[in-house]
Design a protein around this motif. Structure first.
Motif, PDB file in Angstrom:
ATOM      1  N   GLY A 171       0.821  -1.203   0.000  1.00  0.00           N
ATOM      2  CA  GLY A 171       0.000   0.000   0.000  1.00  0.00           C
ATOM      3  C   GLY A 171       0.854   1.252   0.000  1.00  0.00           C
ATOM      4  O   GLY A 171       0.643   2.177  -0.781  1.00  0.00           O
ATOM      5  N   PHE A 172       1.855   1.262   0.868  1.00  0.00           N
ATOM      6  CA  PHE A 172       2.618   2.495   1.089  1.00  0.00           C
ATOM      7  C   PHE A 172       4.104   2.391   0.741  1.00  0.00           C
ATOM      8  O   PHE A 172       4.803   3.408   0.763  1.00  0.00           O
ATOM      9  CB  PHE A 172       2.493   2.935   2.548  1.00  0.00           C
ATOM     10  N   VAL A 183      12.606   3.137  -3.366  1.00  0.00           N
ATOM     11  CA  VAL A 183      11.700   2.821  -4.469  1.00  0.00           C
ATOM     12  C   VAL A 183      10.851   1.608  -4.086  1.00  0.00           C
ATOM     13  O   VAL A 183      11.309   0.714  -3.375  1.00  0.00           O
ATOM     14  CB  VAL A 183      12.448   2.578  -5.804  1.00  0.00           C
ATOM     15  N   HIS A 184       9.622   1.611  -4.555  1.00  0.00           N
ATOM     16  CA  HIS A 184       8.694   0.550  -4.132  1.00  0.00           C
ATOM     17  C   HIS A 184       9.181  -0.845  -4.502  1.00  0.00           C
ATOM     18  O   HIS A 184       8.837  -1.816  -3.853  1.00  0.00           O
ATOM     19  CB  HIS A 184       7.312   0.778  -4.762  1.00  0.00           C
ATOM     20  N   ASN A 185       9.943  -0.952  -5.580  1.00  0.00           N
ATOM     21  CA  ASN A 185      10.355  -2.303  -5.985  1.00  0.00           C
ATOM     22  C   ASN A 185      11.679  -2.734  -5.337  1.00  0.00           C
ATOM     23  O   ASN A 185      12.253  -3.742  -5.739  1.00  0.00           O
ATOM     24  CB  ASN A 185      10.428  -2.434  -7.518  1.00  0.00           C
ATOM     25  N   LEU A 224       7.316  -8.025 -10.575  1.00  0.00           N
ATOM     26  CA  LEU A 224       6.324  -6.948 -10.631  1.00  0.00           C
ATOM     27  C   LEU A 224       6.026  -6.471  -9.224  1.00  0.00           C
ATOM     28  O   LEU A 224       5.796  -7.281  -8.330  1.00  0.00           O
ATOM     29  CB  LEU A 224       5.028  -7.477 -11.282  1.00  0.00           C
ATOM     30  N   THR A 225       6.047  -5.158  -9.037  1.00  0.00           N
ATOM     31  CA  THR A 225       5.576  -4.599  -7.773  1.00  0.00           C
ATOM     32  C   THR A 225       4.391  -3.691  -8.067  1.00  0.00           C
ATOM     33  O   THR A 225       4.454  -2.884  -9.005  1.00  0.00           O
ATOM     34  CB  THR A 225       6.690  -3.813  -7.060  1.00  0.00           C
ATOM     35  N   VAL A 226       3.310  -3.870  -7.319  1.00  0.00           N
ATOM     36  CA  VAL A 226       2.128  -3.049  -7.515  1.00  0.00           C
ATOM     37  C   VAL A 226       1.796  -2.311  -6.222  1.00  0.00           C
ATOM     38  O   VAL A 226       2.127  -2.770  -5.127  1.00  0.00           O
ATOM     39  CB  VAL A 226       0.898  -3.879  -7.974  1.00  0.00           C
ATOM     40  N   SER A 227       1.172  -1.160  -6.365  1.00  0.00           N
ATOM     41  CA  SER A 227       0.759  -0.389  -5.203  1.00  0.00           C
ATOM     42  C   SER A 227      -0.665   0.072  -5.430  1.00  0.00           C
ATOM     43  O   SER A 227      -0.913   0.974  -6.227  1.00  0.00           O
ATOM     44  CB  SER A 227       1.694   0.808  -5.018  1.00  0.00           C
ATOM     45  N   GLN A 228      -1.608  -0.594  -4.798  1.00  0.00           N
ATOM     46  CA  GLN A 228      -3.023  -0.304  -5.061  1.00  0.00           C
ATOM     47  C   GLN A 228      -3.800  -0.228  -3.756  1.00  0.00           C
ATOM     48  O   GLN A 228      -4.935  -0.659  -3.672  1.00  0.00           O
ATOM     49  CB  GLN A 228      -3.593  -1.389  -6.005  1.00  0.00           C
ATOM     50  N   PHE A 229      -3.168   0.310  -2.727  1.00  0.00           N
ATOM     51  CA  PHE A 229      -3.795   0.443  -1.411  1.00  0.00           C
ATOM     52  C   PHE A 229      -4.496  -0.867  -1.013  1.00  0.00           C
ATOM     53  O   PHE A 229      -3.856  -1.911  -1.051  1.00  0.00           O
ATOM     54  CB  PHE A 229      -4.736   1.650  -1.367  1.00  0.00           C
ATOM     55  N   GLN A 275      -6.435  -2.768  -2.481  1.00  0.00           N
ATOM     56  CA  GLN A 275      -6.552  -3.791  -3.518  1.00  0.00           C
ATOM     57  C   GLN A 275      -5.181  -4.308  -3.971  1.00  0.00           C
ATOM     58  O   GLN A 275      -5.087  -4.971  -4.992  1.00  0.00           O
ATOM     59  CB  GLN A 275      -7.316  -3.230  -4.721  1.00  0.00           C
ATOM     60  N   SER A 297      -4.897  -7.132  -6.849  1.00  0.00           N
ATOM     61  CA  SER A 297      -4.306  -6.649  -8.084  1.00  0.00           C
ATOM     62  C   SER A 297      -3.096  -7.517  -8.454  1.00  0.00           C
ATOM     63  O   SER A 297      -2.930  -7.921  -9.604  1.00  0.00           O
ATOM     64  CB  SER A 297      -3.895  -5.184  -7.919  1.00  0.00           C
ATOM     65  N   GLY A 298      -2.283  -7.828  -7.448  1.00  0.00           N
ATOM     66  CA  GLY A 298      -1.140  -8.712  -7.674  1.00  0.00           C
ATOM     67  C   GLY A 298      -1.587 -10.116  -8.059  1.00  0.00           C
ATOM     68  O   GLY A 298      -1.008 -10.746  -8.956  1.00  0.00           O
ATOM     69  N   SER A 323      -2.464 -10.546 -11.711  1.00  0.00           N
ATOM     70  CA  SER A 323      -1.306 -10.705 -12.592  1.00  0.00           C
ATOM     71  C   SER A 323      -0.650 -12.071 -12.411  1.00  0.00           C
ATOM     72  O   SER A 323      -0.170 -12.660 -13.374  1.00  0.00           O
ATOM     73  CB  SER A 323      -0.305  -9.572 -12.357  1.00  0.00           C
TER      74      SER A 323
END
Lengths: 396, 360, 83
Positions: free
Chosen positions: B100-101, B131-133, B150-155, B157, B161-162, B165
């Protein structure tokens, strides 16, 4: 295994070169660029590292109290791309539409003013945090257009834009959604500016990818959006595809946090997957839009890999016109790749000067006619991420 | 769709480290709340301890790895270890991280270096780790995983979301397995935000099924899963049958009548109303967030509980029994189950639904 | 404290080299690759460390590379700049 191509029904981008795809691409063909020290913020570095900043008002301006500039950049490029695809915003709520957007700054809770106050023991207002929470680019687009499908903000650092396009294409291919709004967006930010300066990979002059004098990158800002669409939906709407997303590949180096593998080990595997999934052989590729940041390491690795896999294929580093737009870079470059295919011309690599003779292959120095219907765009990133997408004007 | 087998688990959170610790917390129906520094006072937190990472990596390897990435690495090591002797081709193993953060402490640590010593002294190491990744990068380097990452940031979700994928990658044959994990960490700025948003009400006892009153306690940690496409051989834990993310402005979650729901509510009245309005009247529910707290990615722990549930074929009693504030049916004692659903609503109408089943 | 000892101390602190002590770092030992085992990210971090603790600026890696070979070369660089 070869995968089914996914239609591109619309495209849009904005960057320092222009506020639309047409404007940007024309400016590049005229060889125009004008990186300058940032206007949006100041810094105390002795060197005033130039940046590619968008100084004109954004096509979709919005309130920067409400949303991060990154979201507004995404809205602007999405507005252009949706109009290009002939999709009315009101229609979108009725369709199954996914949104997959790459970013770096758009997902970081790093407001410096807020944190300075917090650190000083003050009680900063929550305006900056509220804005951050509203500005996740994929979520902000979904909210703006009332989209109800898969939603993903890709934070793979500098390959995010390329990855978002490849991942969104898979959603359309598998029927998870009929339309996908894919791409990337990123704004200039003091944090990333200081970050790249600290890594000593910011060029104190205009960036010179693949040049013997290259000293690093210039940051930029912008957004690039493609509208991907299923053949069925396109047929139903009576529209033609503008182009096709033919393939995608990605792989990591597992080598170093910031430096690419010297031989581009991960990049080679990403390219191999991209070739196989698109069913395209190397000699059919008309040109390559390279990552070409202008840092000594990146350009060396990339030139080695391109020299090994595509020794005779012309390539360009469009970052010499846009700067490095981080999470948006791969998306803007995909959109520019499409424009090059359509106009059969590759912009010259401005600022190349004396090519680095230590590198096996170099980008085109002047605008060059190309022949062919297939172009490749690749991205390398912190964390050892590498990704590549294949775009074409025809189905495979 | 192709089902996703859950064949490995890696967990670290307020309840402890590993599936066994989570199971103990599930049986006791409680987990300890720590008190951590927030400026001049203490703040409640389901705090995650990464000391166990020392079992996998030495000090030299860890020197540039921050708390955020340590949480993720600890989850990743455990999940791969849990799979057992299964031979995995590391070029064909994808990594997907959701957060998320992101790496909050290092994000602000980088700003610290600028604010304390000026722009010229900005720390490149902190920048690279912010960095997020970064967590995905450390995982790929330490575990020598070279497939797609892959790194995702969707609060709220981020997990689903991950998962979407992960499912795509496995269905397309891009990879043979996906190491998917979610991770979020606490930092003082986050604590400050909580106090500003939720004021004096910060408690240390969560009652998430009380949809009208605030009782959330922040949590941190990581939940990792080794996922493979549904196959003839049995899954170690269970099978993810479907993953759906949507928005209430366009659709409603499709729930299967009679199937127990693991709810992702966390004691936030901000979205408590959505749960109350949207839950089917006769739904049988359980909520385990009082064992790990509130954070964008705690649906990862819900999914881990679901995996453990399917493995033993029996529900764990809800960590919040509903008291007099929840009128619906709450799972308060162990009972047989072979299918269940994880359901989570975010704060803006977004929802995430994961349906799971046991083997055969 | 002499400059070399101070360098070793800040090196250990700032680069989190918890697994070694001041005594274990040789004055002539290579900081990068074999030797102390530092890498390119440590190199740019060291530039900041030298600026922060010694007030000496290393403009770019052309200037930095010869200085960052060993404790001896770095100490000599700092002393020269501080004159």
């Amino acid at each position: 295994m070869k995968k089914a191509p996914v239609a591109i029904s619309g495209a849009g981008c904005l960057c320092a070169a222009g506020l639309t795809l047409k404007e940007s691409f024309s400016a590049m063909l005229r060889g125009e660029r004008n990186p300058k020290p940032p206007v949006a913020f100041s810094s105390s570095h002795i060197e005033k590292f130039p940046v590619f900043e968008i100084l004109a008002p954004l096509p979709i301006p919005g309130s920067d109290v409400e949303l991060l500039r990154t979201s507004l950049l995404a809205f602007s490029a999405a507005g252009e791309a949706l109009a290009d695809a002939g999709l009315e915003p009101e229609q979108l709520g009725q369709l199954r539409v996914g949104v997959c957007i790459g970013t770096t700054v758009g997902s970081a809770m790093n407001n410096e003013d807020f944190y300075r106050d917090f650190r000083a023991g003050d009680e900063p207002e929550m305006t900056a945090i509220d804005r951050y929470l509203r500005s996740n680019p994929a979520a902000a687009l979904a909210r703006r257009y009332q989209l109800d499908g898969p939603c993903q903000t890709v934070v793979n650092a500098c390959s995010s834009g390329t990855d978002a396009i490849g991942l969104g294409a898979a959603w359309v291919r598998s029927g998870l959604c009929d339309v996908a709004v894919v791409g990337g967006a990123d704004e200039l930010c003091r944090t990333t500016y200081n970050g790249f300066a600290s890594l000593m990979i910011a060029d104190p002059g205009p960036c010179r990818p693949f040049s013997s004098q290259r000293k690093g990158l210039n940051l930029g800002e912008g957004a690039g959006i493609l509208i991907l669409e299923s053949a069925a939906m396109l047929g139903k709407r009576g529209r033609q595809a503008r182009g096709y997303l033919l393939g995608y590949g990605s792989a990591v180096d597992a080598y170093h946090l910031t430096a690419p593998h010297p031989e581009g080990e991960g990049l080679q595997r990403a390219l191999a997957e991209c070739l196989v999934s698109s069913g395209i052989t190397a000699e059919k590729i008309a040109f390559i839009n390279s990552h070409g940041t202008g840092t000594p390491d990146n350009d060396r690795t990339e030139s080695r890999v391109l020299g090994k896999l595509f020794p005779d294929t012309p390539f360009v580093a469009t970052k010499c016109y846009t700067g490095h737009t981080l999470g948006a870079a791969g998306a803007i470059e995909a959109v520019l790749t499409l424009a090059s295919l359509e106009q059969q011309v590759l912009p010259g690599n401005v600022g190349l000067g004396v090519p680095d003779t230590g590198l096996p292959v170099h980008p085109v120095a002047e605008n060059s006619a190309i022949r062919g219907t297939v172009g490749l765009s690749e991205s390398l990133a912190f964390g050892g991420n590498n990704s590549a997408i294949m775009l074409g004007l025809e189905v495979g | 769709m192709t089902g996703l087998q859950i064949n490995g688990l890696g967990l670290v959170g307020g309840f402890g480290c590993g599936a066994e610790d989570l199971q103990v917390a599930l049986e006791k129906r409680e987990a300890p709340v720590s008190r951590v520094n927030l400026r001049d006072h203490l703040f409640p937190l389901f705090q995650a301890d990464t000391a166990a990472l020392g079992n996998y990596l030495n000090k030299r390897a860890l020197r540039r790895i921050d708390h955020f990435s340590r949480l993720a690495l600890l989850g990743a090591f455990q999940a791969l270890e849990d799979v057992g002797p299964l031979e995995l081709n590391r070029e064909r193993l994808g990594v997907i991280i959701g957060s998320g953060f992101g790496a909050l402490k290092t994000t602000f640590g980088f700003l610290d270096s600028i604010i304390a010593d000026g722009d010229a002294c900005a720390s490149p190491t902190a920048f690279s780790n912010s960095v997020h990744n970064a967590a995905a990068a450390h995982i790929s380097m330490q575990l020598k995983l070279t497939g797609p990452s892959l790194t995702v940031s969707q609060f709220d979700q981020s997990l689903v979301s991950g998962l979407l994928s992960a499912r795509q990658w496995l269905a397309e044959g891009r990879v043979e397995a996906v190491l998917l994990g979610v991770v979020d960490e606490y930092c003082q700025v986050l604590g400050y935000c909580w106090e500003r948003y939720f004021g004096e009400q910060i408690s240390s006892k969560m009652r998430p099924l009380d949809f009208d009153h605030f009782s959330a306690v922040p949590g941190e940690g990581a939940a990792f899963f080794l996922l493979q496409a549904e196959a003839d051989c049995a899954a170690k834990y269970g099978i993810i049958d479907s993953v759906v993310m949507g928005q209430l402005w366009g659709s409603r979650p499709t729930l299967i009548p009679g199937q127990p729901l693991v709810l992702g509510c966390e004691g936030h009245p901000l979205n408590g109303g959505i749960y109350r309005q949207q839950l089917p009247e006769n739904a049988s529910v359980a909520c385990y967030t009082p064992l790990y707290g509130a954070a964008p990615v705690t649906q990862g722990f819900d999914l881990a509980v679901a995996a453990l549930t399917l493995k033993r074929g029996e529900m764990f009693p809800s960590a919040d029994s509903g008291g007099d504030y929840y009128s619906g049916s709450v799972v308060t004692e162990a009972r047989k189950v072979n299918r269940l659903t994880c359901l989570r609503y975010g704060f803006g109408g977004e929802y995430a639904v994961i349906q799971l089943k046991g083997n055969g | 404290m002499d400059i070399k000892t101070k360098l070793k101390q800040v090196l250990i602190e700032e680069l989190n080299l918890e697994d070694i002590t001041i005594e274990e770092i040789g004055d002539d030992e290579a900081l990068f690759g074999e030797g102390l085992g530092l890498d390119s990210l440590d190199a740019v971090e060291l530039v900041v460390v030298v600026q922060k603790h010694f007030g000496v600026e290393i403009k770019d890696m052309e200037e930095g590379r010869p200085a960052l070979q060993s404790i001896n070369s770095l100490a000599a660089f700092i002393e020269e700049k501080q004159k």
